[in-house]
Every structure is written in C-alpha cells, then in structure tokens.
Scaffold this active site. Structure first.
Site, short mmCIF file in Angstrom:
data_model
loop_
_atom_site.label_atom_id
_atom_site.label_comp_id
_atom_site.label_asym_id
_atom_site.label_seq_id
_atom_site.Cartn_x
_atom_site.Cartn_y
_atom_site.Cartn_z
N ILE A 13 -6.85 -20.75 7.61
CA ILE A 13 -6.90 -20.83 9.12
C ILE A 13 -7.83 -19.62 9.67
CG2 ILE A 13 -5.27 -20.06 10.77
CD1 ILE A 13 -2.85 -20.96 8.84
N GLY A 38 -8.26 -16.58 -0.16
CA GLY A 38 -9.60 -16.76 0.72
C GLY A 38 -10.80 -16.84 -0.16
N TYR A 144 9.81 -15.83 1.39
CA TYR A 144 8.62 -15.87 2.20
C TYR A 144 9.17 -15.79 3.86
CZ TYR A 144 4.65 -17.91 4.73
OH TYR A 144 3.63 -18.17 5.54
#
Ligand code: UD1
Length: 320
Positions: A13, A38, A144
């Site tokens: 994102i 990432g 989470y």
C-alpha cells in the site's frame, strides 16, 4: 520543499501511496521501512525520486529525526496479519502498538503537521450490523484488531492532549499490485491471483461465504492524500476507508475464474481462528468529509491486479 514521510512506504500500500504522491509532486518523499515485509523492488522505478531510510519504527531515536519537520506523515508501517498476531503476538504488538506510539510521539516532538494513520476494519469484529459505521462500538476479535484499535485511540488522544493533527483511516481488505502472495499470512486476493496463474486450487478457510469489502489499493492511497489536506474538523477522528461493497470468497474466486476463462474448483479447509464473518464499510462519512470517491469496481481492480501478477511472473526468473 515540503517533507513528506511514509512509514511502511516499501510495502504494497505504501509504495502505491508513494507513487501517487510523486504524481502530484507533493514534496520531498521520505520512506521509512525496515524491509521486513516491504521490498526495495516495490519502489524500483521511483527509487531515484525518493529517500529510503531502512529503519525500524521500534527504534525511537532512529526515527525521530527522520520525522522531524514533516508536513505529513503517513503511518502505514505494521505487521499486517490477523493470524500472525495470534501465532506470534509479541512482534506484532511491538510494531503495531509500541512502534506506532513512537511514530506519534516523534511526530509531536518534531512538530509534524499531520499524521494519517492506517487503522483497520478488523476493529469492528463481528458486530452484527452491516455496513459498519464509525459510530459502532469496536469489538476486536484478534490481537491485530486490538493493536490497530490502540493506534486509533492514540491518534485521537495525541490530537486531544497534544494538538498533533491526526486522522485514522480504517482500511478494508486492500488488494492490488505488489501485494506479496508468498507468505502464509498473505492477503487472500494475492493468494487467489497466484493460484489462478499457477492453475492450482486455492484453499478457502471455512465455507467461503464470509464476505469482505475488498478495496483497490489506488482508492485507498487517494483517500490517504485527501485526508492529509481535509479541514481541521476531521482531526482526531476515525473514517472507514472501504469500497462500500462486499463479496464472498466464493464469489471472488468465481469471478477470477471467469476473467481468466478457466475452471479450477477451490478446496475447502477449516475456518481460520480470529476470522470475522462479514465486513462492509459504510463510506458515507469518508465521502462527505474527506471527499472519498472510490473508482474501482471489484472486477476492474481484479483485472488490473491479475495483469500485474502476470507481468511480474513473466519478468521474474521465479514465481512472484
Ligand atoms: C483483516 C482485516 C483487514 C486488514 C487485514 C490485515 C477484517 C474484516 N479485515 O483482513 O482490514 O487489512 O486483516 O491483514 O478484519 N482466506 C482463505 N484462504 C487463504 C487466505 C485467507 O480462505 O489462503 C480467508 C480468511 O480466512 C478470511 C479471508 O480469506 O476469511 C480474508 O483473509 P485475509 O486476506 O487474511 O484478510 P482479513 O483477515 O479478512
């Protein structure tokens, strides 16, 4: 030149957001990413136009100077997985709660103009009413979800107590190019796309009738940018960042097969722990107050995503 920071900017994102910021010539873009999920390759063709700091948000001393003086900080860095937070709650807590606190603290100390925080639709849990509106009481079902909710509370409190401008956006099952399909914790649509290209059946956890508001990554990136320039009345608040629709996993797998022109019946396994049954955003508040205008239908988004995976399969020596 204005300084803009994207934490998690090498993620799927974040790297789309970086591209959208560059398209607008928004300022000097700094990416903070520890490259745990990432990848530098996500920023390959824009690498010369940004500054990548391989740094971990758990390290306050390291990130504080990087955030200082920024006009906007987009805080997307996280360990983004419901099941991983159940199997490995400690790292997930350290990044999603302690790291997040560091970002707000450093932003306040460094007089950052505004922080846009990537919150999660998981905060709603299994509240029975659909679509989910921001005024509903949260009902987190996993570590989470709790962690992401904690970030929202901090965002709100940093505004109320310290005057740091913040906006929390609850992302709803974001999908699109560069989402990594290679981890057991990968988002379901990245896994579905890979299965389709490999001509293998996906495993659907449960009966496949659970529904999600799948939101194309470009729509989410655009909303982040809008939230950064919205009036001060949005600060300290939470907005749904969804598409406003919901599709079952069975429907999505069906649609993908139609697009590809193949028949590959899915396999079914036991339901996943911590799973929410249904999720759909009420987008009214984001539309009215942030100018949210999602452009991509599920079919359009899936076609674009599939094309990207196909391309990266063709280009890569091994499977994406
Ligand atoms: C949740 C959040 C989402 C957040 C994401 C971060 C909700 C409603 N959504 O997504 O906002 O961004 O965490 O990780 O809480 N599945 C399969 N087969 C697979 C993989 C997954 O059937 O191989 C199923 C899961 O059991 C689940 C659905 O697909 O029912 C979606 O799973 P996933 O993509 O992991 O996202 P959520 O946990 O829904």
């Amino acid at each position: 030149m204005k300084k803009i920071v994207v934490t998690g900017g090498a993620g799927f994102i974040g790297s789309m957001l970086v591209r959208k910021l560059l398209e607008r010539d928004a300022g000097e873009i700094h990416v903070i990413d520890n490259l745990s999920s990432g990848k530098e390759s996500n920023l390959a063709e824009v690498a010369s136009q940004i500054k990548l700091h391989v740094s971990d948000i758990r390290n306050y001393e390291e990130i504080a100077p990087l955030l200082a003086g920024a006009q906007t900080v987009y805080h997307l860095a996280a360990i983004p997985s419901v099941p991983r937070s159940i199997f490995e709650p400690v790292p997930s807590h350290q990044v999603n709660v302690d790291g997040c606190f560091n970002v707000f603290r450093a932003a306040h100390a460094g007089r950052v103009g505004r922080v846009i925080y990537a919150a999660s639709s998981s905060a709603y849990g299994d509240t029975p009413v659909l679509p989910k509106t921001e005024s509903m009481a949260p009902n987190p079902k996993s570590p989470y979800a709790v962690q992401k909710l904690m970030g929202e509370y901090y965002a709100s409190v940093f505004y109320a107590c310290f005057g740091l401008e913040t906006v929390s956006l609850r992302f709803f099952n974001v999908y699109g190019p560069r989402q990594d399909p290679n981890s057991p914790y990968s988002g379901v649509l990245s896994i579905f796309n890979r299965c389709l290209l490999d001509r293998k059946p996906p495993t659907i956890f449960g009966d496949g009738e659970q529904t999600r508001d799948f939101t194309y990554v470009e729509d989410v990136a655009e909303l982040c940018i809008k939230a950064a320039s919205a009036g001060r009345s949005v600060c300290g608040r939470v907005f749904n960042a969804g598409n406003g629709n919901r599709y079952s996993l069975n429907q999505v797998w069906e649609l993908l097969q139609e697009i590809e022109g193949v028949r590959i019946p899915a396999q079914y396994g036991p339901p996943r722990e911590g799973d929410v049954r249904d999720s759909q955003a009420d987008t009214k508040l984001a539309v009215e107050e942030l100018g949210h205008a999602p452009r991509f239908s599920l079919e359009e988004g899936l076609r674009l995503t599939l094309a990207w995976y196909r391309q990266s399969v063709l280009e890569a020596p091994t499977r994406v």
